[in-house]
Design a protein around this motif. Structure first.
Motif, PDB file in Angstrom:
ATOM      1  N   GLY A  39       0.786  -1.223   0.000  1.00  0.00           N
ATOM      2  CA  GLY A  39       0.000   0.000   0.000  1.00  0.00           C
ATOM      3  C   GLY A  39       0.821   1.277   0.000  1.00  0.00           C
ATOM      4  O   GLY A  39       0.264   2.364  -0.208  1.00  0.00           O
ATOM      5  N   SER A  40       2.144   1.158   0.217  1.00  0.00           N
ATOM      6  CA  SER A  40       2.993   2.348   0.232  1.00  0.00           C
ATOM      7  C   SER A  40       3.314   2.786  -1.192  1.00  0.00           C
ATOM      8  O   SER A  40       3.234   2.002  -2.150  1.00  0.00           O
ATOM      9  CB  SER A  40       4.289   2.079   1.000  1.00  0.00           C
ATOM     10  OG  SER A  40       5.083   1.130   0.302  1.00  0.00           O
ATOM     11  N   ILE A  41       3.685   4.069  -1.343  1.00  0.00           N
ATOM     12  CA  ILE A  41       4.074   4.583  -2.657  1.00  0.00           C
ATOM     13  C   ILE A  41       5.301   3.836  -3.171  1.00  0.00           C
ATOM     14  O   ILE A  41       5.402   3.509  -4.360  1.00  0.00           O
ATOM     15  CB  ILE A  41       4.347   6.099  -2.574  1.00  0.00           C
ATOM     16  CG1 ILE A  41       3.072   6.857  -2.199  1.00  0.00           C
ATOM     17  CG2 ILE A  41       4.920   6.617  -3.888  1.00  0.00           C
ATOM     18  CD1 ILE A  41       3.280   8.335  -1.981  1.00  0.00           C
ATOM     19  N   GLU A  42       6.230   3.554  -2.248  1.00  0.00           N
ATOM     20  CA  GLU A  42       7.455   2.857  -2.629  1.00  0.00           C
ATOM     21  C   GLU A  42       7.157   1.455  -3.151  1.00  0.00           C
ATOM     22  O   GLU A  42       7.738   1.017  -4.155  1.00  0.00           O
ATOM     23  CB  GLU A  42       8.415   2.779  -1.440  1.00  0.00           C
ATOM     24  CG  GLU A  42       8.957   4.110  -0.964  1.00  0.00           C
ATOM     25  CD  GLU A  42       7.985   4.861  -0.066  1.00  0.00           C
ATOM     26  OE1 GLU A  42       8.301   5.999   0.312  1.00  0.00           O
ATOM     27  OE2 GLU A  42       6.903   4.309   0.264  1.00  0.00           O
ATOM     28  N   ARG A  43       6.221   0.773  -2.497  1.00  0.00           N
ATOM     29  CA  ARG A  43       5.892  -0.581  -2.944  1.00  0.00           C
ATOM     30  C   ARG A  43       5.165  -0.539  -4.286  1.00  0.00           C
ATOM     31  O   ARG A  43       5.370  -1.421  -5.150  1.00  0.00           O
ATOM     32  CB  ARG A  43       5.037  -1.296  -1.900  1.00  0.00           C
ATOM     33  CG  ARG A  43       4.703  -2.739  -2.272  1.00  0.00           C
ATOM     34  CD  ARG A  43       6.006  -3.507  -2.629  1.00  0.00           C
ATOM     35  NE  ARG A  43       5.735  -4.819  -3.122  1.00  0.00           N
ATOM     36  CZ  ARG A  43       5.738  -5.916  -2.352  1.00  0.00           C
ATOM     37  NH1 ARG A  43       5.997  -5.807  -1.057  1.00  0.00           N
ATOM     38  NH2 ARG A  43       5.495  -7.091  -2.854  1.00  0.00           N
ATOM     39  N   ALA A  44       4.352   0.468  -4.493  1.00  0.00           N
ATOM     40  CA  ALA A  44       3.661   0.598  -5.780  1.00  0.00           C
ATOM     41  C   ALA A  44       4.665   0.788  -6.918  1.00  0.00           C
ATOM     42  O   ALA A  44       4.501   0.228  -8.009  1.00  0.00           O
ATOM     43  CB  ALA A  44       2.682   1.772  -5.723  1.00  0.00           C
ATOM     44  N   SER A  45       5.740   1.559  -6.659  1.00  0.00           N
ATOM     45  CA  SER A  45       6.775   1.754  -7.674  1.00  0.00           C
ATOM     46  C   SER A  45       7.490   0.446  -7.974  1.00  0.00           C
ATOM     47  O   SER A  45       7.764   0.124  -9.138  1.00  0.00           O
ATOM     48  CB  SER A  45       7.780   2.805  -7.204  1.00  0.00           C
ATOM     49  OG  SER A  45       7.169   4.071  -7.075  1.00  0.00           O
ATOM     50  N   PHE A  46       7.784  -0.315  -6.914  1.00  0.00           N
ATOM     51  CA  PHE A  46       8.457  -1.605  -7.111  1.00  0.00           C
ATOM     52  C   PHE A  46       7.574  -2.538  -7.938  1.00  0.00           C
ATOM     53  O   PHE A  46       8.048  -3.166  -8.896  1.00  0.00           O
ATOM     54  CB  PHE A  46       8.777  -2.248  -5.761  1.00  0.00           C
ATOM     55  CG  PHE A  46       9.559  -3.525  -5.865  1.00  0.00           C
ATOM     56  CD1 PHE A  46      10.946  -3.523  -5.830  1.00  0.00           C
ATOM     57  CD2 PHE A  46       8.914  -4.752  -6.011  1.00  0.00           C
ATOM     58  CE1 PHE A  46      11.675  -4.696  -5.939  1.00  0.00           C
ATOM     59  CE2 PHE A  46       9.629  -5.927  -6.128  1.00  0.00           C
ATOM     60  CZ  PHE A  46      11.013  -5.900  -6.090  1.00  0.00           C
ATOM     61  N   ASP A  47       6.304  -2.632  -7.584  1.00  0.00           N
ATOM     62  CA  ASP A  47       5.398  -3.524  -8.305  1.00  0.00           C
ATOM     63  C   ASP A  47       5.212  -3.080  -9.754  1.00  0.00           C
ATOM     64  O   ASP A  47       5.134  -3.914 -10.673  1.00  0.00           O
ATOM     65  CB  ASP A  47       4.046  -3.579  -7.596  1.00  0.00           C
ATOM     66  CG  ASP A  47       4.129  -4.284  -6.240  1.00  0.00           C
ATOM     67  OD1 ASP A  47       5.122  -4.998  -6.003  1.00  0.00           O
ATOM     68  OD2 ASP A  47       3.209  -4.098  -5.414  1.00  0.00           O
ATOM     69  N   GLN A  48       5.144  -1.773  -9.981  1.00  0.00           N
ATOM     70  CA  GLN A  48       5.025  -1.258 -11.348  1.00  0.00           C
ATOM     71  C   GLN A  48       6.263  -1.624 -12.171  1.00  0.00           C
ATOM     72  O   GLN A  48       6.155  -2.048 -13.327  1.00  0.00           O
ATOM     73  CB  GLN A  48       4.853   0.268 -11.318  1.00  0.00           C
ATOM     74  CG  GLN A  48       4.749   0.908 -12.700  1.00  0.00           C
ATOM     75  CD  GLN A  48       4.757   2.433 -12.635  1.00  0.00           C
ATOM     76  OE1 GLN A  48       4.689   3.029 -11.553  1.00  0.00           O
ATOM     77  NE2 GLN A  48       4.847   3.071 -13.792  1.00  0.00           N
ATOM     78  N   GLY A  49       7.427  -1.476 -11.561  1.00  0.00           N
ATOM     79  CA  GLY A  49       8.661  -1.823 -12.259  1.00  0.00           C
ATOM     80  C   GLY A  49       8.747  -3.300 -12.573  1.00  0.00           C
ATOM     81  O   GLY A  49       9.144  -3.693 -13.684  1.00  0.00           O
ATOM     82  N   LEU A  50       8.364  -4.138 -11.611  1.00  0.00           N
ATOM     83  CA  LEU A  50       8.424  -5.582 -11.818  1.00  0.00           C
ATOM     84  C   LEU A  50       7.470  -6.009 -12.927  1.00  0.00           C
ATOM     85  O   LEU A  50       7.800  -6.873 -13.753  1.00  0.00           O
ATOM     86  CB  LEU A  50       8.103  -6.313 -10.519  1.00  0.00           C
ATOM     87  CG  LEU A  50       8.202  -7.839 -10.561  1.00  0.00           C
ATOM     88  CD1 LEU A  50       9.574  -8.293 -11.041  1.00  0.00           C
ATOM     89  CD2 LEU A  50       7.888  -8.440  -9.189  1.00  0.00           C
ATOM     90  N   GLN A  51       6.293  -5.399 -12.978  1.00  0.00           N
ATOM     91  CA  GLN A  51       5.340  -5.725 -14.038  1.00  0.00           C
ATOM     92  C   GLN A  51       5.909  -5.359 -15.408  1.00  0.00           C
ATOM     93  O   GLN A  51       5.800  -6.130 -16.374  1.00  0.00           O
ATOM     94  CB  GLN A  51       4.031  -4.986 -13.794  1.00  0.00           C
ATOM     95  CG  GLN A  51       2.937  -5.308 -14.815  1.00  0.00           C
ATOM     96  CD  GLN A  51       1.629  -4.577 -14.511  1.00  0.00           C
ATOM     97  OE1 GLN A  51       1.574  -3.699 -13.658  1.00  0.00           O
ATOM     98  NE2 GLN A  51       0.576  -4.949 -15.202  1.00  0.00           N
ATOM     99  N   ALA A  52       6.553  -4.191 -15.495  1.00  0.00           N
ATOM    100  CA  ALA A  52       7.121  -3.752 -16.771  1.00  0.00           C
ATOM    101  C   ALA A  52       8.272  -4.652 -17.201  1.00  0.00           C
ATOM    102  O   ALA A  52       8.384  -5.030 -18.374  1.00  0.00           O
ATOM    103  CB  ALA A  52       7.592  -2.303 -16.645  1.00  0.00           C
TER     104      ALA A  52
END
Length: 323
Positions: free
Chosen positions: A172-185
């Protein structure tokens, strides 16, 4: 009950005796711990020669993976490249292991390389020498053959550290959202035909200034092939550039490195196009590695806190979205 141990320190005197028994080195032998981190490095000397003894952490590399590394180093050394040379034991093998409290720890002995690591203030001239050396390594490695290649699966390596990332970056953190977005890409890109079509070969895996020793006349030697394997060749360039960005080096340093590299081993247009995604893959891998090892080996120079790693990831995600 014996309290669990994650990363022990081998006794230097006992290690010297074990090395002398296994290698048959003449004369009194002395081991001295000179570096501690992902691997522990001992300077081993007997009055007439000096050697580097690398003690890997437990459950870090298989025997097959270590064999790939020593074979690659031997191949490069035979072609005249400035790299450490593995030294064989009396039985002809190139590694052994000892049982530590946390498990088996593999050990490799190599020639000792005199010099100092390139520091954070490297010049464009020094970066150019590094780029030229990496190009020469890739050119020489193109003729390397082994019956048991060490295949690197970038996405799988990141996902294996998922439980550690969960502890570092809260859901739920902004940092985790960035990590998940990067991993998806990265996951999507690495499954694409374009990425699979990039040149693959034996790479260093962690080619950056801390793994380059400079001797008194300025010549460079590449060390620490622990992360080597068969992978996308262009990833080695991103590794150097990523560390230079982490240390906020001038953009001219990165330009000099890449230009010198491409004079020896030019990138294709497809490889140039893949660099933004490869940068994000490096961001993710280093974040995941930080999460996995910070409580095991402690802070490493340049990696004391995750905020800078996250900032690079956000910067690279923005660049990818702008392309």
């Amino acid at each position: 009950m014996t309290f669990p141990v994650s990363h022990s320190t081998l006794d230097a005197t006992a290690l010297a005796a074990e090395v002398q028994r296994r290698y048959g080195i003449a004369g009194p032998l002395r081991c001295r711990l000179v570096a501690r981190g992902s691997n522990d490095i001992y300077l081993t000397e007997n009055g007439t020669g000096q050697y580097a003894l690398r003690v890997s952490r437990a459950q870090h590399r298989s025997g097959t993976e270590i064999q790939f590394e020593t074979q690659l180093l031997s191949h490069l050394a035979q072609l005249g490249l400035p790299v450490p040379t593995p030294i064989a034991l009396r039985d002809g093998s190139q590694s052994f292991s000892v049982l530590a409290p946390e498990g088996e720890r593999p050990i490799v002995m190599m020639s000792w390389i005199a010099g100092q690591p390139l520091n954070h203030q490297m010049s464009a001239i020094e970066a150019g020498k590094a780029g030229e050396l990496l190009g020469q390594i890739h050119a020489a490695a193109s003729s390397f053959q082994t019956p048991q290649p060490k295949l690197i699966d970038t996405v799988a390596r990141i996902k294996r550290q998922q439980q550690h990332v969960d502890r570092l970056l809260h859901a739920g953190s902004i940092e985790r959202a960035s990590f998940d977005q990067g991993l998806q890409a990265v996951d999507a890109a690495f499954q694409s035909r374009a990425m699979r079509g990039l040149r693959h070969g034996a790479i260093h895996g962690d080619f950056q200034h801390a793994n380059l020793l400079q001797n008194f006349d300025g010549a460079l030697t590449a060390i620490d092939f622990d992360d080597c394997g068969t992978d996308i060749i262009a990833k080695d360039l991103i590794t150097f550039e990523w560390r230079a960005r982490l240390d906020a080096l001038d953009a001219g340093v990165i330009d000099a490195f890449r230009q010198a590299y491409e004079r020896v081993f030019p990138l294709s247009p497809q490889e140039h196009a893949a660099l933004p995604v490869l940068r994000i893959a490096r961001d993710l891998y280093l974040l995941a590695s930080y999460a996995a090892y910070i409580d095991r080996i402690g802070p490493v120079d340049g990696f004391e806190r995750p905020e800078r790693l996250l900032a690079l990831l956000v910067e690279d995600l923005k660049q990818l979205s702008d392309t």
